[in-house]
Write a protein that holds these residues in place. Structure first.
Motif, PDB file in Angstrom:
ATOM      1  N   PRO A   1       0.818  -1.205   0.000  1.00  0.00           N
ATOM      2  CA  PRO A   1       0.000   0.000   0.000  1.00  0.00           C
ATOM      3  C   PRO A   1       0.855   1.261   0.000  1.00  0.00           C
ATOM      4  CG  PRO A   1      -0.790  -1.572   1.632  1.00  0.00           C
ATOM      5  CD  PRO A   1       0.528  -2.082   1.146  1.00  0.00           C
ATOM      6  N   LEU A   2       0.397   2.256  -0.723  1.00  0.00           N
ATOM      7  CA  LEU A   2       1.093   3.534  -0.765  1.00  0.00           C
ATOM      8  C   LEU A   2       0.889   4.255   0.558  1.00  0.00           C
ATOM      9  CD1 LEU A   2       2.715   5.247  -2.853  1.00  0.00           C
ATOM     10  CD2 LEU A   2       0.582   6.410  -3.377  1.00  0.00           C
ATOM     11  N   SER A   3       1.961   4.762   1.140  1.00  0.00           N
ATOM     12  CA  SER A   3       1.852   5.426   2.441  1.00  0.00           C
ATOM     13  C   SER A   3       1.068   6.723   2.311  1.00  0.00           C
ATOM     14  CB  SER A   3       3.247   5.724   2.996  1.00  0.00           C
ATOM     15  OG  SER A   3       3.898   6.694   2.193  1.00  0.00           O
ATOM     16  N   LEU A   4       0.548   7.202   3.437  1.00  0.00           N
ATOM     17  CA  LEU A   4      -0.230   8.443   3.425  1.00  0.00           C
ATOM     18  C   LEU A   4       0.601   9.635   2.955  1.00  0.00           C
ATOM     19  CD1 LEU A   4      -2.848   9.927   3.982  1.00  0.00           C
ATOM     20  CD2 LEU A   4      -2.151  10.124   6.390  1.00  0.00           C
ATOM     21  N   PRO A   5       1.853   9.826   3.457  1.00  0.00           N
ATOM     22  CA  PRO A   5       2.650  10.948   2.934  1.00  0.00           C
ATOM     23  C   PRO A   5       2.879  10.858   1.425  1.00  0.00           C
ATOM     24  CG  PRO A   5       3.610  10.128   4.974  1.00  0.00           C
ATOM     25  CD  PRO A   5       2.536   9.157   4.586  1.00  0.00           C
TER      26      PRO A   5
ATOM     27  N   THR B   1       0.907   9.363  -0.726  1.00  0.00           N
ATOM     28  CA  THR B   1      -0.379   9.652  -1.370  1.00  0.00           C
ATOM     29  C   THR B   1      -0.613  11.152  -1.455  1.00  0.00           C
ATOM     30  OG1 THR B   1      -1.318   7.578  -0.541  1.00  0.00           O
ATOM     31  CG2 THR B   1      -2.864   9.286  -1.231  1.00  0.00           C
ATOM     32  N   ILE B   2      -0.335  11.859  -0.369  1.00  0.00           N
ATOM     33  CA  ILE B   2      -0.511  13.319  -0.358  1.00  0.00           C
ATOM     34  C   ILE B   2       0.434  13.972  -1.358  1.00  0.00           C
ATOM     35  CG2 ILE B   2      -0.233  15.389   1.056  1.00  0.00           C
ATOM     36  CD1 ILE B   2      -1.139  13.703   3.455  1.00  0.00           C
ATOM     37  N   ARG B   3       1.670  13.496  -1.394  1.00  0.00           N
ATOM     38  CA  ARG B   3       2.637  14.065  -2.348  1.00  0.00           C
ATOM     39  C   ARG B   3       2.180  13.852  -3.782  1.00  0.00           C
ATOM     40  NH1 ARG B   3       8.807  11.800  -3.356  1.00  0.00           N
ATOM     41  NH2 ARG B   3       9.154  12.971  -5.287  1.00  0.00           N
ATOM     42  N   LEU B   4       1.759  12.644  -4.116  1.00  0.00           N
ATOM     43  CA  LEU B   4       1.296  12.356  -5.468  1.00  0.00           C
ATOM     44  C   LEU B   4       0.052  13.173  -5.804  1.00  0.00           C
ATOM     45  CD1 LEU B   4       2.182  10.538  -7.797  1.00  0.00           C
ATOM     46  CD2 LEU B   4       0.627   8.784  -6.924  1.00  0.00           C
ATOM     47  N   GLY B   5      -0.793  13.411  -4.804  1.00  0.00           N
ATOM     48  CA  GLY B   5      -2.005  14.192  -5.028  1.00  0.00           C
ATOM     49  C   GLY B   5      -1.760  15.657  -5.283  1.00  0.00           C
ATOM     50  N   LEU B   6      -0.535  16.134  -5.030  1.00  0.00           N
ATOM     51  CA  LEU B   6      -0.233  17.540  -5.298  1.00  0.00           C
ATOM     52  C   LEU B   6      -0.433  17.900  -6.764  1.00  0.00           C
ATOM     53  CD1 LEU B   6       2.989  18.144  -3.152  1.00  0.00           C
ATOM     54  CD2 LEU B   6       0.697  19.054  -2.733  1.00  0.00           C
ATOM     55  N   LEU B   7      -0.262  16.920  -7.653  1.00  0.00           N
ATOM     56  CA  LEU B   7      -0.479  17.220  -9.070  1.00  0.00           C
ATOM     57  C   LEU B   7      -1.919  17.633  -9.316  1.00  0.00           C
ATOM     58  CD1 LEU B   7       0.698  17.298 -11.928  1.00  0.00           C
ATOM     59  CD2 LEU B   7      -0.077  14.949 -12.211  1.00  0.00           C
ATOM     60  N   ASN B   8      -2.852  17.004  -8.620  1.00  0.00           N
ATOM     61  CA  ASN B   8      -4.246  17.391  -8.798  1.00  0.00           C
ATOM     62  C   ASN B   8      -4.555  18.723  -8.153  1.00  0.00           C
ATOM     63  OD1 ASN B   8      -5.732  15.717 -10.470  1.00  0.00           O
ATOM     64  ND2 ASN B   8      -5.786  14.104  -8.958  1.00  0.00           N
TER      65      ASN B   8
ATOM     66  N   ASP C   1      -0.262   1.960 -10.110  1.00  0.00           N
ATOM     67  CA  ASP C   1       0.983   1.190 -10.009  1.00  0.00           C
ATOM     68  C   ASP C   1       1.564   1.251  -8.604  1.00  0.00           C
ATOM     69  OD1 ASP C   1       0.755   0.666 -12.704  1.00  0.00           O
ATOM     70  OD2 ASP C   1       2.213   2.202 -13.301  1.00  0.00           O
ATOM     71  N   LEU C   2       1.529   2.436  -8.013  1.00  0.00           N
ATOM     72  CA  LEU C   2       2.190   2.639  -6.724  1.00  0.00           C
ATOM     73  C   LEU C   2       1.337   2.225  -5.536  1.00  0.00           C
ATOM     74  CD1 LEU C   2       3.873   6.128  -7.333  1.00  0.00           C
ATOM     75  CD2 LEU C   2       4.922   3.868  -7.501  1.00  0.00           C
ATOM     76  N   SER C   3       0.014   2.257  -5.706  1.00  0.00           N
ATOM     77  CA  SER C   3      -0.855   2.028  -4.552  1.00  0.00           C
ATOM     78  C   SER C   3      -1.245   0.577  -4.363  1.00  0.00           C
ATOM     79  CB  SER C   3      -2.129   2.872  -4.679  1.00  0.00           C
ATOM     80  OG  SER C   3      -2.861   2.479  -5.817  1.00  0.00           O
ATOM     81  N   GLY C   4      -1.205  -0.222  -5.428  1.00  0.00           N
ATOM     82  CA  GLY C   4      -1.608  -1.615  -5.299  1.00  0.00           C
ATOM     83  C   GLY C   4      -3.111  -1.775  -5.421  1.00  0.00           C
ATOM     84  N   PRO C   5      -3.590  -2.997  -5.619  1.00  0.00           N
ATOM     85  CA  PRO C   5      -5.007  -3.233  -5.898  1.00  0.00           C
ATOM     86  C   PRO C   5      -5.934  -2.905  -4.743  1.00  0.00           C
ATOM     87  CG  PRO C   5      -3.856  -5.311  -5.558  1.00  0.00           C
ATOM     88  CD  PRO C   5      -2.810  -4.252  -5.636  1.00  0.00           C
ATOM     89  N   HIS C   6      -5.442  -2.962  -3.514  1.00  0.00           N
ATOM     90  CA  HIS C   6      -6.327  -2.750  -2.375  1.00  0.00           C
ATOM     91  C   HIS C   6      -6.496  -1.272  -2.019  1.00  0.00           C
ATOM     92  CE1 HIS C   6      -6.316  -7.054  -1.781  1.00  0.00           C
ATOM     93  NE2 HIS C   6      -4.995  -7.053  -1.704  1.00  0.00           N
TER      94      HIS C   6
END
Length: 463
Positions: free
Chosen positions: A8-12, A14-21, A141-146
């Motif tokens: 699973p992608l960690s919360l930090p 996830t937040i970093r990747l979400g900066l693009l949005n 790719d980074l977060s996994g299926p779950h």
């Protein structure tokens, strides 16, 4: 060849990747919340023409599928996603500045300025579409299926957060800068307003580029032999053949199209509606988007962490469509009841939008086939973009046409809002006609699709 399990992608992260949005939300606010209002209200550019400009960048929506396919099959420098995301977003950021200058050019050279503005909007859409599917694929790719649903919720949350934060700052910026020039926006010197807008656009684009680099660079691991590792992905024709063989998939395509139309046609009209019908200031109309975005953020948290425990995904989408319809009713009534009713309607509309997004996205993830999620996202993305483009065109042309027929600008806006409400009512009806998305039904549907795969094989053999 099966892919290894992805943690699973960690919360930090996830937040970093979400900066693009966040950057996407910031740029959307500049176009739909600021420039749209200025072009129609202050510069007196025909609303139908503005609607054509807004939908121009949706014309290139097939780029989503092409970019997704290229990202899957043509890695660059050892990366599948990063080059396409960075390249696409840089094109989008540069195009945003071209849009501003082309719109200003229209005042002195209407023909050439209009042509340049349309091309700039199309180029903006080209960049966004080229980056969007590889970006979603990277998140998967980074977060996994779950973590797919959690990431999809975070993606929309970040868009809303970007709209809220940027809208508040821009409104304050207008309050500070425009009040120094004149207390009446209509009395502002054209050159002074141009300077304020240029400073704003260049600052937002610069910040957006920085946030994009922080969000993306270094997130994707580099591989040396990507082409040798991957199996040949299914073609778009094969994927469509499989999708159209399933009744609920076809209905859901219409749900996406009508639902997106219903909640997006107001994007190019809310601010001009507030200015021309309710006589709101530029700062006040700019605050409408943060109101909508804040409601969207709240509703997504509510839907993702509370409603999801009590309602099915289809019921969540239904609730969102009903709330959006109610919000549009209040927006229509605001012409007679005042700005307070408009703000309430916009807030409820945002609540409905967020809840509908969570429900619809969760349903969409359930209806994808294993190993083809990115391809499905590209196809759904085309449905979304076509609906958004139709919404922008219908809003601009519909408002201008109704005003020409009725001679009443308020009634023209209300007619378009009513059309949106009808689209959302149709969305509700379609959702009710779909089969229940229980885990057992989903497993049965996926078992059935194993037989449907023969259809895709036949299509491939005949192509």
């Amino acid at each position: 060849m099966s892919s290894p399990a992805v943690p699973p992608l960690s919360l930090p992260a996830t937040i970093r990747l979400g900066l693009l949005n966040v950057t996407i939300g910031m740029n959307a606010l500049l176009v739909f919340g600021v420039l749209n209002r200025v072009m129609i209200s202050e510069w007196q550019i025909n609303a139908a023409l503005v609607g054509v400009f807004v939908c121009a960048h949706y014309v290139v929506c097939p780029m989503r599928t092409l970019a997704g396919y290229a990202s899957d099959t043509r890695p660059l420098w050892g990366y599948r996603r990063t080059p396409y995301i960075v390249g696409g977003m840089l094109v989008a950021f540069g195009s945003l500045l071209l849009i501003l200058h082309a719109a200003q050019w229209m005042r002195t050279q209407p023909f050439w300025g209009s042509l340049a503005c349309g091309m700039a909007f199309a180029l903006w859409g080209l960049g966004l579409n080229a980056a969007s599917v590889p970006y979603l694929a990277l998140m998967s790719d980074l977060s996994g299926p779950h973590r797919a649903r959690t990431i999809s919720v975070a993606w929309f949350m970040m868009v809303a957060f970007g709209i809220v934060a940027t809208g508040i700052i821009i409104a304050k910026y207008f309050d500070l800068n425009l009040s120094k020039l004149s207390t009446d926006i209509t009395a502002l010197d054209t050159a002074a307003l141009d300077q304020v807008l240029r400073q704003l656009f260049y600052a937002v684009v610069g910040i957006s580029a920085l946030l994009m680099l922080v969000a993306i660079i270094g997130m994707e691991p580099r591989h040396r032999n990507l082409a040798a590792e991957d199996e040949k992905p299914p073609t778009l024709r094969e994927t469509i053949a499989v999708m159209t063989a399933d009744r609920d998939s076809k209905i859901f395509f219409a749900v996406v199209a009508l639902g997106i139309f219903g909640v997006n046609a107001q994007d190019v009209l809310l601010e001009p509606y507030g200015a021309q019908v309710l006589q709101m200031s530029l700062a006040d109309t700019t605050r409408l988007q943060p109101t909508w975005g804040g409601a969207t953020l709240i509703s997504m948290l509510f839907a993702g962490f509370i409603l999801a425990r009590r309602l099915s995904r289809k019921q969540i989408a239904l609730l969102g469509a009903v709330l959006s319809t109610l919000g549009l009713g209040l927006v229509i009534a605001a012409a007679d009841m005042g700005t307070g009713t408009l703000r309430l309607g916009v807030f409820i509309l945002g609540m409905g939008n967020g809840i509908f997004a969570v429900g619809a996205l969760s349903m969409m993830m359930d209806m994808t086939r294993p190993g083809q999620a990115a391809t499905y996202l590209g196809v759904w993305g085309i449905a979304q973009a076509l609906a958004q483009g139709t919404a922008g065109l219908t809003a601009g042309v519909g408002r201008a046409g109704l005003e020409a027929v009725t001679g009443q600008i308020g009634l023209a806006y209300q007619g378009v809002f009513a059309l949106e409400a009808l689209a959302l009512m149709a969305t509700v009806w379609l959702l009710l006609s779909m089969g229940r998305t229980t885990p057992q039904k989903l497993e049965e549907r996926r078992d059935d699709r194993r037989g449907i795969e023969h259809l895709a094989d036949a299509v491939s053999a005949n192509s």
